[in-house]
Structures are given as C-alpha cells and as structure tokens.
Design a protein around this motif. Structure first.
Motif: not given
Length: 406
Positions: A18-26, A58-75
């Motif tokens: 899912l994180i890597s899929s954002f690179s597909a947009i670019v 770069i923007l996608f990395t910041i967005f996806t990393s913050l979201i995943t770190y914040t909600f890691m265990e529930p995800i």
C-alpha cells in the motif's frame, strides 16, 4: 526463526504494498506523460513531469510514514496479525518505515529511466536492490542475530543503494531527460495530469494491498499457520508473476512515445506482438508453477504442515497466471494512451469488486479452498471485460485523439 515470525512479516506485506503504491502515481502515471511529451518534442514539459514527480514522492513518504507510525498496531491487527504474530510485525514494520523514501524513489523514478529509452540502467537499479538484499539478509538475520529487525534493515539498506543509483543517473549528463531543480516547483496542471493518469496504476497496486488485507483476515479465522502459508505463497509467486507483469508494463512507455508522435502503425505492431508474447508466457509460467512449485516452496520452508498447506494453496491459486499478465497489459494499454478512466475501471473491477464478492461467497461454500480460488476467479472474469473494452474503445480512442490533435 519460526512460523509466527513468518506470519508476522506476511501481514506487513499488504501495508508495504500500500505504501509503495503511491509511487505508482508518479512512476506509472508520470512516465507515460513524459514519454508522450518527448514524442511530441516538448522537452520542457517532460522535465517538469520528472521534477514534479520527485517532489510528490517526498510528500507521499511523509504522509504514509506518519499515518502508519501513528496507527501501526491497529492497522496490523486489521490486516491479520494475532497476539502471537503482532510483535514480529511491529519489529519489522517500524524499521522498514525508516526507509520508505528510498523505496518510493527507487520505484517511482525508475519508470522515467525506462521512458527515456534506458532499460538497462533501470534494470540495474532493480538488480542492485535485489542482490544486495539477498546478501545482507543472512548477515543481519543470523550472523548478527537481529531476527525480523535484521530482515527489515537489510531491505531498507538495499533500497537505499538502489535509490542512490537512480538519482545518480537522473542528475547526471548521461540522462537525456535529467532531474533538474528548476522543474521541481509543483505545477498544478502537471500534478493533476499525473494523478488523472496514475490513478489506475495506483488503484491496481493499492487494491493488491487490500486483497492482502482481506485474504490475511479471512485466513486468520482458520489459524496463523494459514497466514504463514499465504506469506510463502505470495513470495513464491514473485518468481513467476513479476516477469509477467514486468513485461506487461514494460511496453507502456514505448506505446506512449509512439502515441505522442502519432505513429499508430507502430502502436498496432507493438500491441500485437506484446499480446502474443504475454499469452504464451502466461501458459509457460503456469506450467512452471505447477511442475516446479514444490521446489520453489522448499526455498522458503522444509517439509511440514505449512509446506503442505502452501502447496495445496498454490495448486488452487496458480491459474491466476493465465490472466494476470493480460489484465495488466490491457490496463496498461489505456494508460499508455492517456485514458486513465478505462484503465482504472479494469483495475477496480479486478481487485475491488470481484475479489470482495468472491471472498464473501466462496469460503462459506467450500471453506479455505474458496480463499485460494478468489484471485484466479476474479482475474478470469476481469479478462472478459478488459478484452471487450479493448475491442470496443481501444482503436476508436486512438483515432479520436488523432483527429483532435490534427
């Protein structure tokens, strides 16, 4: 290390995809646009597409990393982790996220190297990451006794080297379409055009992640051992599915360039040979997966219950190879022509609607076998729709755009 560790890493796979899929947009969205611009002789627009794509990664990395770190265990619990596998999953993912930028850059910008006709350079970036990972994995996992943390560290270090290779080429004079600072200021029209065309590859990649969520969650009901079997099956599939999808995507920049230069005869020739090649390769890969499936699974695990479950799953899952390459090819065809809507329709039908329907119905009828059969059936139904769309809209879309540009 053990079955639970294998299952723990397995449930992180969907999040990583899912994180890597954002690179597909670019990558998948921007590289056809850059190739079309190059075909039209508009090098400034092509340069802006590469520069804007770099900033978006770069923007996608910041967005996806913050979201995943914040909600890691529930995800992770949502994706199929249990109380026995959650610790391994957290250990792996918490380190992997530190290298998200490297993954985004190496996968997102590599497509632009292909777009300027340098596939050997692009191939080297993939080989660097893969081979280095193979070397570093046993060092960190066993020799340094880091376990799943070592596996994650080996991955991000390998991707860092791959990203450095990609950037060193794009910033060098060897690149006919270099990455230049003057083109890195975000342009709303460029960004929107990349999103419009990249939404289909993004849906295709991200829904693969959602499919993983669904499969893991469904298999968890039968026990963690089935989640481990799926983790092996997903990795074993790489030996057969990656070459197939790689070829199916590899023709996109070639068609896009010829589409930009209005060389429609060349497009038809490329399409014909690509379709034939993928069809033949699909049959061969299905044969290999069935004949040598046990040997491939043995690369991951020895004899035992997990091996038996994985082999049983592979026999039911392997028909997917007959259809997946053709579906990726037909979806990519419309992406190459700049028609993101039809491409997105094929992708969403394949990985969202049909998978959701089959995963709800089949396990209730035939048990765990229905979970293994979900993807092959979804791909099989999608191929009929994709061929219909190609025969109905493929040629007419090319002709209409030809008249619009003339």
């Amino acid at each position: 290390i053990g079955t639970n560790a294998l299952a723990g890493i397995g449930v992180t796979t969907s999040i990583v995809i899912l994180i890597s899929s954002f690179s597909a947009i670019v990558g998948a969205g921007g590289s056809p646009l850059a190739a079309i611009a190059l075909g039209q002789g508009d090098r400034e627009r092509a340069g802006k597409i590469v520069g804007n794509g770099f900033i978006l990664l770069i923007l996608f990395t910041i967005f996806t990393s913050l979201i995943t770190y914040t909600f890691m265990e529930p995800i992770l619990l949502f994706t199929g982790a249990s109380k026995y596998t959650l610790g391994y999953a957290v250990d792996y993912l918490s380190i992997y996220l530190l290298g998200t930028l490297f993954v985004e850059i190496s996968t997102g910008l590599n497509a632009f190297i292909n777009a300027q006709g340098r596939p050997s350079i692009a191939m080297c970036s993939v080989l660097i990451g893969a081979l280095l990972n193979i070397v570093l994995d046993p060092i960190f996992i066993f020799w340094l006794d880091m376990g799943v943390k070592g596996a994650a560290l080996a991955t991000i270090l390998s991707q860092a080297c791959s990203a450095i290779w990609v950037l060193s080429f794009l910033f060098s004079r060897r690149a006919s379409l270099p990455l230049e600072r003057r083109y890195m200021r975000l342009d709303r029209r460029i960004v929107l055009s990349m999103f419009a065309l990249g939404i289909s590859p993004f849906i295709m990649a991200s829904t693969e992640s959602l499919v993983g969520f669904v499969l893991n969650s469904s298999l968890k009901n039968f026990g963690d051992i089935y989640v481990s079997a799926l983790a092996i099956l997903q990795s074993a599939m790489q030996f057969t599915s990656v070459p197939l999808t790689g070829f199916a995507q590899g023709f996109v920049p070639i068609i896009s360039y010829n589409y930009g230069s209005e060389n429609h005869d060349k497009i038809r020739e490329i399409t014909r040979y690509s379709f034939i090649t993928i069809a033949i390769s699909s049959v061969l890969i299905l044969t290999v997966s069935l004949v040598f499936g046990k040997q491939i699974i043995h690369l991951f695990i020895g004899e035992g219950n997990v091996f038996t479950l994985t082999w049983d799953g592979l026999k039911l899952f392997s028909p997917v190879f007959l259809f997946i390459g053709l579906n990726v090819f037909l979806s990519g065809y419309f992406t190459a022509l700049g028609n993101g809507f039809i491409s997105a329709l094929i992708s969403s039908m394949r990985s969202l609607i049909l998978v959701a329907v089959f995963i709800l119905i089949l396990p209730k009828l035939i048990g765990v076998a229905g979970i293994w059969m979900t993807m092959p059936l979804a791909e099989a139904v999608t191929i009929f729709m994709a061929v219909y769309l190609y025969r109905t809209y493929g040629k007419s879309f090319m002709q209409e755009n030809s008249r619009a540009t003339s």
